[in-house]
Write an enzyme that holds these catalytic residues in place. Structure first.
Site, PDB file in Angstrom:
ATOM      1  N   ASP A  45       4.292   6.219   8.720  1.00  0.00           N
ATOM      2  CA  ASP A  45       3.347   5.270   8.143  1.00  0.00           C
ATOM      3  C   ASP A  45       3.171   5.564   6.660  1.00  0.00           C
ATOM      4  O   ASP A  45       2.537   6.548   6.278  1.00  0.00           O
ATOM      5  CB  ASP A  45       1.995   5.370   8.858  1.00  0.00           C
ATOM      6  CG  ASP A  45       1.008   4.357   8.317  1.00  0.00           C
ATOM      7  OD1 ASP A  45       1.064   3.189   8.740  1.00  0.00           O
ATOM      8  OD2 ASP A  45       0.185   4.725   7.448  1.00  0.00           O
ATOM      9  N   TYR A  50       0.567   5.407  -1.745  1.00  0.00           N
ATOM     10  CA  TYR A  50       0.680   6.841  -1.500  1.00  0.00           C
ATOM     11  C   TYR A  50       1.554   7.540  -2.544  1.00  0.00           C
ATOM     12  O   TYR A  50       1.486   8.759  -2.694  1.00  0.00           O
ATOM     13  CB  TYR A  50       1.242   7.117  -0.104  1.00  0.00           C
ATOM     14  CG  TYR A  50       0.392   6.580   1.034  1.00  0.00           C
ATOM     15  CD1 TYR A  50      -0.925   6.150   0.824  1.00  0.00           C
ATOM     16  CD2 TYR A  50       0.898   6.485   2.325  1.00  0.00           C
ATOM     17  CE1 TYR A  50      -1.698   5.644   1.859  1.00  0.00           C
ATOM     18  CE2 TYR A  50       0.132   5.990   3.369  1.00  0.00           C
ATOM     19  CZ  TYR A  50      -1.157   5.560   3.136  1.00  0.00           C
ATOM     20  OH  TYR A  50      -1.905   5.057   4.168  1.00  0.00           O
ATOM     21  N   LYS A  79       2.783  -0.787   3.104  1.00  0.00           N
ATOM     22  CA  LYS A  79       1.614  -1.634   2.885  1.00  0.00           C
ATOM     23  C   LYS A  79       1.610  -2.243   1.485  1.00  0.00           C
ATOM     24  O   LYS A  79       1.995  -1.586   0.509  1.00  0.00           O
ATOM     25  CB  LYS A  79       0.327  -0.814   3.077  1.00  0.00           C
ATOM     26  CG  LYS A  79       0.247  -0.110   4.418  1.00  0.00           C
ATOM     27  CD  LYS A  79      -1.030   0.712   4.557  1.00  0.00           C
ATOM     28  CE  LYS A  79      -0.967   1.596   5.787  1.00  0.00           C
ATOM     29  NZ  LYS A  79      -0.111   2.778   5.597  1.00  0.00           N
ATOM     30  N   HIS A 112      -2.891  -3.736   2.722  1.00  0.00           N
ATOM     31  CA  HIS A 112      -3.616  -2.468   2.754  1.00  0.00           C
ATOM     32  C   HIS A 112      -5.136  -2.668   2.824  1.00  0.00           C
ATOM     33  O   HIS A 112      -5.827  -2.003   3.599  1.00  0.00           O
ATOM     34  CB  HIS A 112      -3.247  -1.649   1.516  1.00  0.00           C
ATOM     35  CG  HIS A 112      -3.361  -0.179   1.723  1.00  0.00           C
ATOM     36  ND1 HIS A 112      -2.529   0.741   1.116  1.00  0.00           N
ATOM     37  CD2 HIS A 112      -4.214   0.574   2.458  1.00  0.00           C
ATOM     38  CE1 HIS A 112      -2.868   1.972   1.476  1.00  0.00           C
ATOM     39  NE2 HIS A 112      -3.898   1.888   2.284  1.00  0.00           N
TER      40      HIS A 112
END
Length: 318
Positions: A45, A50, A79, A112
């Site tokens: 994921d 990130y 996302k 997101h």
């Protein structure tokens, strides 16, 4: 118990236990992903926000090259970040993430947050995070229907086999379903014993939307960023530790099992190899109904990932 959940629209089987890439450092990410694949993880994921998608992709590529796994045996989630909600940015953002991963498609692509903020070009700042170049948050007026229409095109083209939502509540999901041509297949939200969200879980089950629970360990993942809001760590809570002791399991395994037995998928992260392996085995035992009830009784509505903590205008969970 089953190790996958079958998604309603495509029939694709999403692993119930995956590996979350939030806060995995760039320096360790490639090796972490590679070793997780070696131990049996098949779902990863990730997210543009990130900042480690390139390194995660390197780990995947090495595992495929070494014959540990085939691409079609993996489930890669990414996302769409808040800065890319406008119709001219959605596809470009997805392709940008795919290029970082070194992939041609995502198994699942989520929005997101249901929040639109000012666009920043990737060559100016990446990941763009919440803040503009002046250090302030700049919400913009992009109707979510515009964003979702572009998400549907990703599903049409095959860039994303499945599409879904993250950090959305019932009323928002209800509205999306009023106009969606391609319904969201997955909802990813914060769920743990301090924030149990039973009504949202039941709502999604009624609609046939699979749920992935993030932050399954509650405050644990927020301590290092000083965002645990003073809550007692679930790993140290008597209710959790006593059940763990009785079962001969770790507190982490108990917390993951609590989620799985509610029909939720989970995406734990661990930098410790032993715990990484242990987390994957949480499908191999069961909690009693009383044990689940006891853990759920810890609910206090504690939301650890709430944009309102950054800006009062972003109170999406109000």
């Amino acid at each position: 118990m089953a190790t996958t959940v079958t998604l309603k629209r495509t029939g694709d089987k999403m692993p119930l236990v995956g590996f979350g890439l939030w806060k995995v450092t760039k320096e360790t990410c490639a090796d972490t992903v590679y070793n997780a694949i070696k131990e049996g993880y098949r779902l990863f994921d990730g997210a543009s926000d990130y900042g480690n998608e390139k390194q995660a992709g390197e780990g995947v590529a090495r595992a495929i090259k070494d014959g540990l796994v085939k691409r079609e045996e993996l489930w890669i989630t990414s996302k769409l970040w808040n800065t890319n909600h406008a119709k001219e940015h959605v596809e470009a953002a997805c392709k940008y993430s795919l290029a970082l991963w070194g992939l041609t498609y995502f198994d699942l692509y989520l929005v997101h947050f249901p929040i639109s903020i000012e666009y920043i070009k990737p060559d100016v700042k990446f990941p763009p995070e919440w803040w503009g170049l002046d250090g302030k948050i700049h919400p913009v007026n992009v109707p979510f229907q515009e964003t979702w229409t572009e998400m549907e095109k990703l599903a049409d083209s095959g860039l994303a086999k499945n599409i879904g939502l993250s950090n959305a509540q019932g009323s928002f999901i209800y509205d999306v379903l009023r106009y969606a041509r391609v319904e969201p297949q997955v909802l990813q939200v914060e769920i743990h014993p301090y924030l149990t969200q039973e009504p949202l879980i039941e709502f999604c089950k009624t609609l046939g939307i699979a749920i992935t629970a993030y932050s399954s360990f509650g405050p644990q993942g927020y301590v290092e960023i000083d965002a645990h809001k003073g809550a007692q760590l679930l790993f140290e809570h008597d209710v959790v530790t006593s059940i763990a002791s009785q079962k001969g399991k770790t507190p982490a395994q108990i917390l993951l099992r609590w989620a799985l037995q509610q029909g939720l998928a989970v995406i734990p992260k661990s930098n410790n190899h032993e715990r990484l392996v242990q987390n994957l085995t949480c499908t191999a035992f069961e909690l009693t109904a009383d044990e689940i009830k006891s853990i759920s009784s810890l609910n206090m509505g504690l939301r650890l990932n709430d944009p309102v903590d950054l800006d009062r205008r972003l109170a999406i969970f109000a």
